[in-house]
Design an enzyme around this catalytic site. Structure first.
Site, PDB file in Angstrom:
ATOM      1  N   ARG A 217      19.779  -4.375 -10.162  1.00  0.00           N
ATOM      2  CA  ARG A 217      18.514  -4.234  -9.437  1.00  0.00           C
ATOM      3  C   ARG A 217      18.631  -4.511  -7.940  1.00  0.00           C
ATOM      4  O   ARG A 217      17.745  -5.116  -7.320  1.00  0.00           O
ATOM      5  CB  ARG A 217      17.428  -5.130 -10.064  1.00  0.00           C
ATOM      6  CG  ARG A 217      17.144  -4.833 -11.504  1.00  0.00           C
ATOM      7  CD  ARG A 217      16.569  -3.434 -11.733  1.00  0.00           C
ATOM      8  NE  ARG A 217      16.656  -3.111 -13.154  1.00  0.00           N
ATOM      9  CZ  ARG A 217      17.636  -2.380 -13.688  1.00  0.00           C
ATOM     10  NH1 ARG A 217      18.585  -1.847 -12.922  1.00  0.00           N
ATOM     11  NH2 ARG A 217      17.661  -2.154 -14.979  1.00  0.00           N
TER      12      ARG A 217
ATOM     13  N   GLU B 155      13.236 -10.618 -10.694  1.00  0.00           N
ATOM     14  CA  GLU B 155      13.615  -9.248 -10.321  1.00  0.00           C
ATOM     15  C   GLU B 155      12.633  -8.740  -9.273  1.00  0.00           C
ATOM     16  O   GLU B 155      13.018  -8.081  -8.310  1.00  0.00           O
ATOM     17  CB  GLU B 155      13.566  -8.354 -11.572  1.00  0.00           C
ATOM     18  CG  GLU B 155      13.795  -6.886 -11.274  1.00  0.00           C
ATOM     19  CD  GLU B 155      13.834  -6.032 -12.537  1.00  0.00           C
ATOM     20  OE1 GLU B 155      14.379  -6.479 -13.571  1.00  0.00           O
ATOM     21  OE2 GLU B 155      13.325  -4.902 -12.483  1.00  0.00           O
TER      22      GLU B 155
ATOM     23  N   SER C 155       9.022  -5.700 -14.817  1.00  0.00           N
ATOM     24  CA  SER C 155       9.722  -6.916 -15.241  1.00  0.00           C
ATOM     25  C   SER C 155       9.713  -7.940 -14.121  1.00  0.00           C
ATOM     26  O   SER C 155      10.151  -7.652 -13.015  1.00  0.00           O
ATOM     27  CB  SER C 155      11.176  -6.598 -15.590  1.00  0.00           C
ATOM     28  OG  SER C 155      11.212  -5.756 -16.705  1.00  0.00           O
TER      29      SER C 155
HETATM   30  C1  LIG Z   1       4.792  -0.733 -15.570  1.00  0.00           C
HETATM   31  C2  LIG Z   1       6.067  -0.884 -14.778  1.00  0.00           C
HETATM   32  C3  LIG Z   1       7.287  -0.616 -15.380  1.00  0.00           C
HETATM   33  C4  LIG Z   1       8.483  -0.790 -14.665  1.00  0.00           C
HETATM   34  N1  LIG Z   1       9.666  -0.504 -15.290  1.00  0.00           N
HETATM   35  C5  LIG Z   1      10.818  -0.636 -14.592  1.00  0.00           C
HETATM   36  C6  LIG Z   1      12.076  -0.332 -15.216  1.00  0.00           C
HETATM   37  O1  LIG Z   1      12.169   0.056 -16.365  1.00  0.00           O
HETATM   38  N2  LIG Z   1      13.200  -0.482 -14.472  1.00  0.00           N
HETATM   39  C7  LIG Z   1      13.170  -0.895 -13.173  1.00  0.00           C
HETATM   40  O2  LIG Z   1      14.226  -1.000 -12.540  1.00  0.00           O
HETATM   41  N3  LIG Z   1      11.985  -1.193 -12.571  1.00  0.00           N
HETATM   42  C8  LIG Z   1      10.828  -1.072 -13.240  1.00  0.00           C
HETATM   43  N4  LIG Z   1       9.641  -1.381 -12.636  1.00  0.00           N
HETATM   44  C9  LIG Z   1       9.636  -1.832 -11.230  1.00  0.00           C
HETATM   45  C10 LIG Z   1       9.487  -0.687 -10.216  1.00  0.00           C
HETATM   46  O3  LIG Z   1       8.975   0.449 -10.860  1.00  0.00           O
HETATM   47  C11 LIG Z   1      10.836  -0.333  -9.569  1.00  0.00           C
HETATM   48  O4  LIG Z   1      11.433  -1.443  -8.969  1.00  0.00           O
HETATM   49  C12 LIG Z   1      10.667   0.752  -8.489  1.00  0.00           C
HETATM   50  O5  LIG Z   1      11.937   1.126  -8.029  1.00  0.00           O
HETATM   51  C13 LIG Z   1       9.822   0.244  -7.332  1.00  0.00           C
HETATM   52  O6  LIG Z   1       9.655   1.273  -6.390  1.00  0.00           O
HETATM   53  P1  LIG Z   1       8.582   1.075  -5.224  1.00  0.00           P
HETATM   54  O7  LIG Z   1       8.689   2.242  -4.309  1.00  0.00           O
HETATM   55  O8  LIG Z   1       7.244   0.807  -5.777  1.00  0.00           O
HETATM   56  O9  LIG Z   1       9.191  -0.213  -4.531  1.00  0.00           O
HETATM   57  P2  LIG Z   1       8.454  -1.424  -3.762  1.00  0.00           P
HETATM   58  O10 LIG Z   1       7.866  -2.371  -4.731  1.00  0.00           O
HETATM   59  O11 LIG Z   1       7.552  -0.877  -2.713  1.00  0.00           O
HETATM   60  O12 LIG Z   1       9.713  -2.095  -3.095  1.00  0.00           O
HETATM   61  C14 LIG Z   1      10.683  -2.740  -3.895  1.00  0.00           C
HETATM   62  C15 LIG Z   1      11.821  -3.206  -2.984  1.00  0.00           C
HETATM   63  O13 LIG Z   1      12.459  -2.063  -2.436  1.00  0.00           O
HETATM   64  C16 LIG Z   1      12.392  -2.102  -1.010  1.00  0.00           C
HETATM   65  N5  LIG Z   1      12.150  -0.728  -0.547  1.00  0.00           N
HETATM   66  C17 LIG Z   1      11.166   0.117  -0.938  1.00  0.00           C
HETATM   67  N6  LIG Z   1      11.284   1.291  -0.294  1.00  0.00           N
HETATM   68  C18 LIG Z   1      12.356   1.162   0.517  1.00  0.00           C
HETATM   69  C19 LIG Z   1      12.985   2.033   1.448  1.00  0.00           C
HETATM   70  N7  LIG Z   1      12.533   3.278   1.691  1.00  0.00           N
HETATM   71  N8  LIG Z   1      14.074   1.575   2.111  1.00  0.00           N
HETATM   72  C20 LIG Z   1      14.565   0.312   1.904  1.00  0.00           C
HETATM   73  N9  LIG Z   1      14.000  -0.541   1.044  1.00  0.00           N
HETATM   74  C21 LIG Z   1      12.912  -0.129   0.356  1.00  0.00           C
HETATM   75  C22 LIG Z   1      11.229  -3.022  -0.671  1.00  0.00           C
HETATM   76  O14 LIG Z   1      11.388  -3.598   0.606  1.00  0.00           O
HETATM   77  C23 LIG Z   1      11.329  -4.041  -1.796  1.00  0.00           C
HETATM   78  O15 LIG Z   1      12.315  -5.008  -1.510  1.00  0.00           O
HETATM   79  C24 LIG Z   1       8.433  -1.218 -13.319  1.00  0.00           C
HETATM   80  C25 LIG Z   1       7.189  -1.487 -12.723  1.00  0.00           C
HETATM   81  C26 LIG Z   1       6.021  -1.323 -13.442  1.00  0.00           C
HETATM   82  C27 LIG Z   1       4.707  -1.614 -12.766  1.00  0.00           C
END
Ligand SMILES: Cc1cc2nc3c(=O)[nH]c(=O)nc-3n(C[C@H](O)[C@H](O)[C@H](O)COP(=O)(O)OP(=O)(O)OC[C@H]3O[C@@H](n4cnc5c(N)ncnc54)[C@H](O)[C@@H]3O)c2cc1C
Length: 302
Positions: free
Chosen positions: A175, A294, A224
């Site tokens: 992650r 995470e 998670s």
């Molecule tokens: C119902 C649900 C189920 C989920 N299931 C999973 C799963 O199975 N597996 C899993 O891995 N995750 C899961 N997640 C977590 C989430 O979906 C992932 O981590 C996803 O990658 C987050 O993307 P985001 O754009 O919303 O990131 P954000 O929450 O906006 O950011 C997460 C991190 O990434 C960084 N970031 C975001 N965009 C950039 C960018 N362009 N450049 C540099 N850094 C950046 C942010 O600074 C932060 O540190 C789940 C979440 C939910 C709500």
């Protein structure tokens, strides 16, 4: 607080796409958290580079937000500039390679892959967020993670310089993808394989059905909360500690999946953090295992 000059410069550069003292609760899926000094939306690489350079010149912290599906903002909010990618959504195909901008959402990318008859991203249909978040988090499931499908990642450095690297030159962890400190992912290429669109869609439906049965996907959460410790599952450990359904204010440990904390209107980040500490303590007392979060926890306490 950011200084008045930076405020003026951001306003001049981005006009209404720069908001000040803006609640981040609306920018994250947990729906909690205080305001950012500035929340800006950049629509292209030049704007992104300009914002990063301005923040660097003013020694101001930057928080990059994708769709906020894995971010918990504390109640005191973020002292600095939160940056969201407004553009960066273009998706294109070159044979079995799909390129997507970092602002493209999980729905847009998985739909495009299925329509193009490109298999390999089915596991990601239920990982909500943006391509930037997928890459930064090396998002994945027990079976696959981004490292398995990425061919190339593009980013800009803290100084606003565009860079790119092939998958083999990058270091992926559980992650987390290691990129130079302060980098912002701007796009990614996924190496996929041709398959029948209907078969791809069928596998995506199966993935979503399995998630709906085991995760509270329709309630506000950040997915998670804890990483799985080696050889075990955080959800199993928290459940075995008797914490399913445990409440703090308007937040609760999900009774469907104990590694999810869900919120209701009126919840505060402090409620979520209380449950995180409680789960950590109970699991430590019972098993000696130290759970590691995470979800990315950012900002200041109230
Ligand atoms: C119902 C649900 C189920 C989920 N299931 C999973 C799963 O199975 N597996 C899993 O891995 N995750 C899961 N997640 C977590 C989430 O979906 C992932 O981590 C996803 O990658 C987050 O993307 P985001 O754009 O919303 O990131 P954000 O929450 O906006 O950011 C997460 C991190 O990434 C960084 N970031 C975001 N965009 C950039 C960018 N362009 N450049 C540099 N850094 C950046 C942010 O600074 C932060 O540190 C789940 C979440 C939910 C709500």
């Amino acid at each position: 607080m950011i200084d008045a000059d930076l405020r003026d410069e951001l306003g001049a550069l981005l006009d209404r796409r720069a908001a000040f003292d803006e609640p981040l609760a609306r920018a994250t899926s947990l729906r909690v958290g205080g305001p950012a000094d500035a929340l800006v939306r950049v629509d292209d690489g030049a704007e992104l580079a300009a914002v990063l350079r301005l923040c660097s010149a003013h020694s101001t912290p930057v928080l990059v937000l994708g769709a906020g599906f894995n971010t918990l903002v504390r109640d005191g909010g973020f002292r600095g500039v939160a940056v969201r990618l407004g553009g960066f959504r273009e998706i294109s195909q070159d044979g079995p390679v799909l390129r997507a901008g970092a602002g493209a959402t999980h729905t847009q990318v998985t739909r495009a892959a299925a329509e193009a008859g490109l298999a390999g991203l089915e596991f990601a249909i239920g990982i909500p967020g943006t391509v930037g978040g997928w890459v930064a988090m090396n998002a994945g499931t027990r079976e696959r993670e981004m490292r398995d499908v990425l061919a190339r990642v593009e980013w800009v450095t803290r100084e606003g310089e565009p860079q790119a690297a092939d998958r083999d030159a990058l270091v992926f962890e559980y992650r987390h993808t290691r990129l130079p400190e302060g980098s912002v992912v701007t796009g990614a290429r996924f190496a996929l394989r041709p398959d029948d669109p209907e078969r791809i869609r069928g596998r995506m439906r199966e993935q979503m059905e399995a998630r709906r049965a085991s995760q509270p996907v329709d309630q506000p959460s950040c997915g998670s909360v804890f990483k799985n410790p080696p050889g075990d599952h955080a959800g199993r450990l928290i459940e075995a500690s008797g914490l399913k359904g445990q409440r703090a204010g308007e937040a609760a440990i999900s009774d469907l999946h104990a590694n999810f904390i869900v919120t209701r209107p009126g919840a505060r980040a402090a409620d979520v953090l209380e449950l995180i500490e409680l789960a950590r303590e109970r699991v430590r007392e019972r098993t000696g295992i130290e759970l590691e979060t995470e979800a990315r926890i950012v900002g200041e306490p109230a």
